[in-house]
Motif scaffolding. Structure first.
Motif, PDB file in Angstrom:
ATOM      1  N   ASN A 434       0.826  -1.209   0.000  1.00 13.13           N
ATOM      2  CA  ASN A 434       0.000   0.000   0.000  1.00 13.13           C
ATOM      3  C   ASN A 434       0.853   1.249   0.000  1.00 13.13           C
ATOM      4  OD1 ASN A 434      -2.411  -1.268  -0.070  1.00 13.13           O
ATOM      5  ND2 ASN A 434      -2.821  -1.128   2.127  1.00 13.13           N
ATOM      6  N   LYS A 437       2.072   1.747  -3.312  1.00 12.21           N
ATOM      7  CA  LYS A 437       0.965   2.019  -4.243  1.00 12.21           C
ATOM      8  C   LYS A 437       0.451   3.455  -4.095  1.00 12.21           C
ATOM      9  CE  LYS A 437      -2.759  -0.708  -3.805  1.00 12.21           C
ATOM     10  NZ  LYS A 437      -3.846  -1.674  -4.037  1.00 12.21           N
ATOM     11  N   TYR A 438       0.357   3.919  -2.843  1.00 13.72           N
ATOM     12  CA  TYR A 438      -0.271   5.223  -2.618  1.00 13.72           C
ATOM     13  C   TYR A 438       0.748   6.354  -2.403  1.00 13.72           C
ATOM     14  CZ  TYR A 438      -4.431   2.381  -2.383  1.00 13.72           C
ATOM     15  OH  TYR A 438      -5.436   1.506  -2.703  1.00 13.72           O
ATOM     16  N   ASP A 466       5.005   6.348   5.000  1.00  9.47           N
ATOM     17  CA  ASP A 466       5.217   6.782   3.617  1.00  9.47           C
ATOM     18  C   ASP A 466       4.978   8.273   3.505  1.00  9.47           C
ATOM     19  OD1 ASP A 466       2.403   7.409   2.885  1.00  9.47           O
ATOM     20  OD2 ASP A 466       2.095   5.260   3.151  1.00  9.47           O
ATOM     21  N   ILE A 471      -4.509   9.601   4.220  1.00  5.89           N
ATOM     22  CA  ILE A 471      -5.884   9.089   4.334  1.00  5.89           C
ATOM     23  C   ILE A 471      -6.683  10.075   5.180  1.00  5.89           C
ATOM     24  CG2 ILE A 471      -7.288   7.126   5.101  1.00  5.89           C
ATOM     25  CD1 ILE A 471      -4.611   5.485   4.923  1.00  5.89           C
ATOM     26  N   ILE A 479     -11.225   2.023   6.452  1.00  5.46           N
ATOM     27  CA  ILE A 479     -10.351   1.268   5.550  1.00  5.46           C
ATOM     28  C   ILE A 479      -9.939  -0.107   6.070  1.00  5.46           C
ATOM     29  CG2 ILE A 479      -9.425   3.201   4.236  1.00  5.46           C
ATOM     30  CD1 ILE A 479      -6.990   2.981   6.092  1.00  5.46           C
ATOM     31  N   GLN A 485     -12.633   1.100   0.406  1.00  9.38           N
ATOM     32  CA  GLN A 485     -11.442   1.785  -0.067  1.00  9.38           C
ATOM     33  C   GLN A 485     -11.573   3.258   0.201  1.00  9.38           C
ATOM     34  OE1 GLN A 485     -11.959   0.625  -3.965  1.00  9.38           O
ATOM     35  NE2 GLN A 485     -11.326  -1.468  -3.587  1.00  9.38           N
ATOM     36  N   GLY A 486     -10.475   3.801   0.712  1.00 12.06           N
ATOM     37  CA  GLY A 486     -10.488   5.202   1.069  1.00 12.06           C
ATOM     38  C   GLY A 486     -10.817   6.098  -0.110  1.00 12.06           C
ATOM     39  N   GLY A 496      -7.589  -0.876  -5.163  1.00 12.11           N
ATOM     40  CA  GLY A 496      -7.597  -2.321  -5.380  1.00 12.11           C
ATOM     41  C   GLY A 496      -8.914  -2.894  -4.907  1.00 12.11           C
ATOM     42  N   ALA A 497      -8.851  -4.129  -4.413  1.00 10.54           N
ATOM     43  CA  ALA A 497     -10.088  -4.792  -3.999  1.00 10.54           C
ATOM     44  C   ALA A 497     -10.468  -4.425  -2.573  1.00 10.54           C
ATOM     45  CB  ALA A 497      -9.910  -6.294  -4.135  1.00 10.54           C
ATOM     46  N   GLY A 498      -9.610  -3.699  -1.892  1.00  5.20           N
ATOM     47  CA  GLY A 498      -9.934  -3.315  -0.510  1.00  5.20           C
ATOM     48  C   GLY A 498      -9.807  -4.485   0.445  1.00  5.20           C
ATOM     49  N   GLY A 500      -6.468  -5.779   1.506  1.00  8.35           N
ATOM     50  CA  GLY A 500      -5.177  -5.788   2.196  1.00  8.35           C
ATOM     51  C   GLY A 500      -5.249  -5.395   3.660  1.00  8.35           C
ATOM     52  N   LEU A 501      -5.867  -4.265   3.945  1.00  9.94           N
ATOM     53  CA  LEU A 501      -5.858  -3.788   5.323  1.00  9.94           C
ATOM     54  C   LEU A 501      -6.755  -4.615   6.230  1.00  9.94           C
ATOM     55  CD1 LEU A 501      -5.714   0.089   5.011  1.00  9.94           C
ATOM     56  CD2 LEU A 501      -3.909  -1.498   5.589  1.00  9.94           C
TER      57      LEU A 501
HETATM   58  P1  ADP Z   1      -6.717  -1.723  -1.632  1.00  9.85           P
HETATM   59  O1  ADP Z   1      -6.670  -3.022  -2.344  1.00  9.85           O
HETATM   60  O2  ADP Z   1      -7.803  -0.825  -2.121  1.00  9.85           O
HETATM   61  O3  ADP Z   1      -5.400  -1.062  -1.549  1.00  9.85           O
HETATM   62  P2  ADP Z   1      -6.525  -2.030   1.231  1.00  9.85           P
HETATM   63  O4  ADP Z   1      -7.407  -2.742   2.186  1.00  9.85           O
HETATM   64  O5  ADP Z   1      -5.118  -2.453   1.198  1.00  9.85           O
HETATM   65  O6  ADP Z   1      -7.198  -2.158  -0.182  1.00  9.85           O
HETATM   66  O7  ADP Z   1      -6.609  -0.510   1.562  1.00  9.85           O
HETATM   67  C1  ADP Z   1      -7.880   0.093   1.714  1.00  9.85           C
HETATM   68  C2  ADP Z   1      -7.821   1.550   1.328  1.00  9.85           C
HETATM   69  O8  ADP Z   1      -7.029   2.262   2.263  1.00  9.85           O
HETATM   70  C3  ADP Z   1      -7.172   1.807  -0.016  1.00  9.85           C
HETATM   71  O9  ADP Z   1      -8.128   1.722  -1.057  1.00  9.85           O
HETATM   72  C4  ADP Z   1      -6.636   3.202   0.159  1.00  9.85           C
HETATM   73  O10 ADP Z   1      -7.626   4.140  -0.139  1.00  9.85           O
HETATM   74  C5  ADP Z   1      -6.327   3.303   1.638  1.00  9.85           C
HETATM   75  N1  ADP Z   1      -4.895   3.145   1.936  1.00  9.85           N
HETATM   76  C6  ADP Z   1      -4.294   2.041   2.412  1.00  9.85           C
HETATM   77  N2  ADP Z   1      -2.987   2.251   2.645  1.00  9.85           N
HETATM   78  C7  ADP Z   1      -2.737   3.527   2.292  1.00  9.85           C
HETATM   79  C8  ADP Z   1      -1.575   4.361   2.303  1.00  9.85           C
HETATM   80  N3  ADP Z   1      -0.387   3.905   2.708  1.00  9.85           N
HETATM   81  N4  ADP Z   1      -1.713   5.640   1.884  1.00  9.85           N
HETATM   82  C9  ADP Z   1      -2.914   6.093   1.479  1.00  9.85           C
HETATM   83  N5  ADP Z   1      -4.047   5.375   1.431  1.00  9.85           N
HETATM   84  C10 ADP Z   1      -3.972   4.101   1.837  1.00  9.85           C
END
Ligand code: ADP
Length: 812
Positions: A434, A437-438, A466, A471, A479, A485-486, A496-498, A500-501
């Motif tokens: 993440n 990615k972000y 990072d 967020i 999230i 997804q944020g 993504g699919a939301g 990971g977290l």
């Molecule tokens: P995704 O597959 O959408 O990344 P996650 O469950 O990993 O799903 O994350 C959920 C949401 O949290 C993401 O869609 C994103 O909006 C936000 N997010 C997660 N990690 C970060 C980060 N390091 N910086 C900014 N936004 C983040």
């Protein structure tokens, strides 16, 4: 008697007796009554409190030496009560405190009032005691039969004070029994009995038995068998019998389509002998039906769960198998001459299949989490190895986005702990994915700290920070929920699919840890994970890190090795052939287990690879053949490949005697490194070892190929040549640095460092360049060899890591 208040106040029993004496004493009557009245007014609450506490003793005591009845009233000719003593629990208004305004007539039933008035008039007119029976109202509005005795001897008409006693002892007991029966009869489905040693009913309550047309009243004085039919008698008798032998016992019986719970308890006398038994019976037919329904529901849910789990496992298997072909062939395609455009398309195919694999893995994992099928292992592992492996894995994706990837390990961070390294890796990797990615510019950092240390346990903290998009406060709450997804409100190409977290959160909780997030929009995010781990002891064996063997065109470590591979998947066979041929191995490919076993009987191999799922004899059968029969391959390492990513299944397969495994889709380099490890082949040149043995801060330069890629403009051989040149130079510099102090040629060290600086700069390795410049300074100009030696020690692990990164760019 004098002053009654002189009686020692503590001894309320004595006082009580004195009052009784006083009331009975004719000589002191009536003058003392007034004193007594006054005294009672002040102390009545204490006396009654005492009586209640001492309960039977006092009442008994009073009854012994007085003819006083259960209670005593002082009232006037208008029936206003002035004093009252004795059993007062039954009268409203008297219960809490003496109530001046309470009238005797209010305590009796309406129809009884004239009777009471007439009796009083008679007593006064004739100046003699009069006794009548009355129905007195209790505080719960029950009418109790009492005997009301107007006592003219104790009365003082001159003072308009009359005394009367109320007797209701025996009646109260009966009344209480009545209450008891009422309560017991109202318990739904419950019957209670008291039986003596001869199985005769002494007491029966409850209305459940009326279902079988038996009434409580019919039971008294009769035995079980006189009251119940044969079947019921036989069912109940053992319970009562056991209780009469002194044992509490319980159980269930079925009678006329109804189910009863029975409990029988012995009743003991003061000598601890069983004299009777209490039998409790409750109709639990409905409860049982409900339980049955719940059980059925649960079984159905379990069945559905199982089907779901089989479905998910199959789905995962079915997707992974073709993914292996897509992934593998695009890797092989890269080795053929391609145009720039074809390279680009191929990279897109790889990226898309990578993403698909990620999704399948995460969805399957989330289902497993939901079904409680994720198990946590507790084995010793090296934290330092884990962290460096994770950082290695992310160095490429970070450098692709020109992000600085750093890690910092505190000095006191334990080198090894006991826990589930796989799950820890999953958590940190998801957070790093993440973070990369972000984040569009800046850096990503992993900090590892020892938060707390106990005798047998440590609490470790992993912070992933990072400098990304951040967020918002609103999204921070959501999230961690699945599929949230944020950024879903302003659709972003990265979302993504939301999953990971939410996976991170659930895994952290499963490991008894905590996850926390702080973030600022457009500044960055910080995810902090705290996890407890048991400490390793001296007896714990920490598994050695697998050596990483890079696919190196020049080395061909597996050339000439005889390898057998059996897989029924046609695509995988073609792919494997390409790979094994590329390594110049002496390979045999077969499409089923029977053929593999036949071949293994005839030929000795260096390595065996089998797919688990094959029709007929499968991979497990082949392993069993190799391991349990006497054959020339019984010591040959055997490896399985499978598209089944379920951890428990994999652990079970391993028990068949395999030495290792790979999950489809796998990378060629992974298979290569695993086989090299198992065959213990030695690389011809320097290979990285012992990286990051020392603790502390280590900022690794990122090996950047952007400039080279531009220069090469799609000429792959040129690109590879340049990288290999760099690796050769770096490796020889490293060898120079590693010479023992005695044999070191400082001039040469300085010149080599100088020479390396240009190429290190070209690949964006500026931190290392500044160290090399200092070495050059201290060897060629200042001749401070002590300083130079220290710098060489510091720069060596960095160069090792850079060589790894450079090698990684050659893997496609
Ligand atoms: P995704 O597959 O959408 O990344 P996650 O469950 O990993 O799903 O994350 C959920 C949401 O949290 C993401 O869609 C994103 O909006 C936000 N997010 C997660 N990690 C970060 C980060 N390091 N910086 C900014 N936004 C983040």
């Amino acid at each position: 008697m004098g002053n009654v208040s002189e009686v020692p106040k503590q001894n309320w029993l004595e006082i009580s007796k004195s009052i009784d004496q006083l009331l009975l004493s004719s000589e002191q009557f009536p003058e003392e009554v007034n004193v007594l009245e006054e005294w009672l007014k002040r102390h009545l609450d204490k006396i009654s409190a005492h009586r209640t506490k001492k309960d039977r003793v006092v009442i008994q005591n009073l009854a012994d030496h007085t003819n006083r009845k259960d209670s005593l009233f002082f009232f006037d000719s208008s029936f206003n009560i002035h004093n009252y003593s004795g059993t007062q629990n039954f009268f409203s208004g008297l219960q809490i405190e003496y109530n001046q305004s309470l009238n005797l007539l209010d305590l009796v039933d309406e129809t009884e009032k004239p009777k009471l008035v007439a009796a009083f008039d008679k007593a006064v007119a004739e100046n003699r005691d009069v006794e009548i029976s009355l129905k007195i109202k209790t505080d719960i509005e029950m009418l109790i039969d009492c005997v009301f005795h107007i006592d003219m001897f104790s009365s003082n008409p001159a003072n308009d004070r009359y005394a009367a006693s109320l007797k209701f002892g025996a009646l109260v007991a009966a009344q209480l029994l009545e209450y008891q029966s009422l309560i017991l009869d109202s318990l739904p489905g419950v019957d209670i009995y008291l039986l003596d040693k001869n199985y005769i009913y002494l007491f029966a309550a409850g209305k459940e038995k009326e279902r079988f047309e038996i009434k409580n009243i019919q039971m008294f004085g009769k035995t079980i068998f006189e009251v119940l039919d044969k079947k019921a008698g036989r069912l109940i008798f053992p319970f009562v019998n056991k209780a009469l032998q002194g044992y509490v016992n319980e159980g269930e019986i079925r009678y006329n389509k109804e189910i009863y719970y029975l409990k029988a308890t012995p009743v003991k006398n003061y000598k601890d002998e069983t004299t009777a038994a209490i039998l409790f019976s409750q109709n639990i037919t409905n409860d049982k039906k409900l339980e049955e329904q719940l059980k059925r529901g649960r079984n159905e849910a379990l069945k559905a769960d199982k089907l779901k789990s089989i479905f998910i496992a199959n789905l995962s298997h079915e997707i992974r198998t073709p993914l292996n072909a897509i992934f593998g062939f695009s890797e092989q395609l890269d080795k053929t001459p391609l145009t720039d455009e074809q390279h680009k398309y191929n990279a897109l195919i790889k990226k898309a299949s990578d993403h698909l694999l990620y999704l399948v893995t995460e969805i399957v994992f989330l289902f497993k989490l939901g079904m409680g099928k994720v198990f946590i292992e507790k084995t010793p592992f090296s934290t330092i190895d884990l962290i460096t492996e994770i950082m290695d894995a992310f160095s490429i994706s970070a450098s692709e986005k020109h992000l600085k990837l750093e890690f910092e390990i505190s000095n006191d961070f334990p080198e090894a702990v006991i826990g589930d390294s796989y799950r820890v890796r999953q958590i940190i990797s998801n957070l790093l994915t993440n973070a990369i990615k972000y984040t569009d510019a800046g850096s990503i950092k992993l900090e590892c700290n020892l938060r707390k240390e106990y005798k047998h346990k440590v609490e470790l903290q992993f912070i992933v920070s990072d400098t990304g998009i951040g967020i918002s406060r609103k999204n921070r709450k959501k999230i961690f929920d699945v599929f949230e997804q944020g950024n879903k409100f302003n659709i972003d190409f990265r979302s993504g699919a939301g999953l990971g977290l939410s996976i991170c959160k659930r895994l952290t909780e499963m490991l008894d840890g905590k996850i926390k997030l702080t973030s600022k929009v457009n500044v960055g995010s910080i995810f902090t994970v705290c996890l407890p781990f048991p400490k390793v002891t001296q007896l714990d064996k920490i598994p050695k890190k697998e050596k990483k063997f890079e696919l190196d065109e020049k080395q061909k470590l597996l050339a000439g090795k005889r390898i057998l591979l059996a897989d029924d998947d046609e695509h995988n066979l073609i792919l494997s052939e390409n790979i094994l041929k590329g390594w110049e191995t002496d390979y045999v490919l077969l499409d089923n287990g029977e053929k593999a076993i036949e071949m293994l009987k005839k030929v000795k191999f260096d390595f065996i690879i089998v797919d688990i799922h094959m029709p007929g004899k499968n991979g497990l059968d082949v392993a069993r053949f190799v391991k349990t029969t006497s054959n020339q391959n019984s010591n040959t390492p055997i490896f399985f490949i499978t598209a089944n990513a379920f951890h428990t299944d994999i652990n079970n397969y391993m028990k068949a005697g395999f030495h290792g495994f790979l999950i489809k889709p796998f990378k060629e380099a992974e298979l290569y490194s695993k086989i090299c490890n198992l065959l213990q082949v030695a690389p011809l040149s320097y290979s990285k070892t012992g990286k990051l043995k020392s603790k502390g801060v280590l900022n690794i330069d990122k090996f950047r190929t952007d400039d080279l890629l531009k220069t090469a403009s799609g000429d792959r051989p040129f690109f590879e040549k340049m990288i290999n040149n760099f690796i050769d130079g770096a490796e020889s510099l490293l060898i120079e640095f590693k010479q023992s102090a005695a044999s070191i040629n400082w001039q040469q060290v300085g010149e080599k460092s100088h020479k390396a600086i240009t190429s290190f700069k070209y690949f964006g390795l500026f931190e290392t360049v500044s160290l090399l410049e200092k070495i050059e300074e201290n060897t060629l100009r200042k001749l401070d060899t002590k300083q130079a030696a220290q710098l060489m020690k510091k720069v060596s692990p960095r160069i090792e890591s850079i060589i790894d990164q450079a090698k990684a760019t050659l893997i496609r």
